[in-house]
Design an enzyme around this catalytic site. Sequence first.
Site, mmCIF file in Angstrom:
data_model
loop_
_atom_site.group_PDB
_atom_site.id
_atom_site.type_symbol
_atom_site.label_atom_id
_atom_site.label_comp_id
_atom_site.label_asym_id
_atom_site.label_seq_id
_atom_site.Cartn_x
_atom_site.Cartn_y
_atom_site.Cartn_z
ATOM 1 N N ARG A 39 0.832 -1.228 0.000
ATOM 2 C CA ARG A 39 0.000 0.000 0.000
ATOM 3 C C ARG A 39 0.859 1.268 0.000
ATOM 4 N NH1 ARG A 39 -3.815 2.834 4.042
ATOM 5 N NH2 ARG A 39 -5.688 3.339 2.850
ATOM 6 N N ILE A 65 -7.900 7.209 -1.165
ATOM 7 C CA ILE A 65 -7.847 5.750 -1.169
ATOM 8 C C ILE A 65 -8.640 5.337 0.078
ATOM 9 C CG2 ILE A 65 -5.653 5.787 0.103
ATOM 10 C CD1 ILE A 65 -4.689 3.415 -1.375
ATOM 11 N N SER A 66 -9.501 4.336 -0.054
ATOM 12 C CA SER A 66 -10.361 3.950 1.072
ATOM 13 C C SER A 66 -9.555 3.299 2.188
ATOM 14 C CB SER A 66 -11.431 2.961 0.627
ATOM 15 O OG SER A 66 -12.246 3.505 -0.353
ATOM 16 N N GLN A 67 -10.227 3.157 3.298
ATOM 17 C CA GLN A 67 -9.664 2.472 4.460
ATOM 18 C C GLN A 67 -9.535 0.974 4.115
ATOM 19 O OE1 GLN A 67 -12.325 3.630 7.475
ATOM 20 N NE2 GLN A 67 -11.471 2.242 9.010
#
Length: 220
Positions: A39, A65-67
Amino acid sequence: MASPVGRQYGGARTRLLDELRLKGVRDLAVLRAFDLTPRHLFVPTGVQYRAYEDTPLPIGSAQTISQPSVHARYLELLAFTGSEKVLEVGTGSGYQTILLAHLAARVFSVERIAPLLDRAREVIRECGVSNVSLMFGDGTYGWKAFAPYDAILVSAASPDVPQPLVDQLADGGRMLVPVGGREEQRLVLITRNGVSLARKELDPVRFVPLLGDHGWTDQA
Ligand code: SAH
């Protein structure tokens, strides 16, 4: 295959996996996908030290960017077996694209912001996967050339489910799309069974808007 991920941030990634397990993620294939995906390469250098926190992060061009636990929930809901052809609308950083690449057979992803797509293309190449195809354009039209898709994941929120995406869903296929207002939405799961479609409203969510002809048409 030699891991392009390396062990950089390996400890932090392992802690993220522990956190996802604690938050209820059970699907081993999903956990493996997180373990294989660096990530930190998908976020700007300024926030790399936070890349393995379970938190959304900015990726530039006013997008986020999502969790990770949110990605994990969606990936579990789609229950991949490894043989699926998947459409992702909203490549963004490409992080979820790579998670999908580890869970499905082929991934087709569309993004409307060119600099984001260019950057995602580079990082995806670095990750060494060979089952991802990317396209620049309005993803509310889907990607007709490769339809139908066994799974469709829409990473931005729409006032309604875009009809071209419904049309491109395979028999037995599943689609996740956040539907609702500009600020808050519901995650909707659409399942196709022949000509009939089942619609299930799931979690309340907050996504950036899906801007396009079959989404929000004002380009704000
Ligand atoms: N899941 C992504 C984050 C997505 S943010 C990740 O892992 O990084 C949502 C993305 O959807 C943004 O990049 C935004 O530009 C894109 N988007 C919004 N409307 C779109 C459209 N009509 N077609 C394609 N992409 C779109």
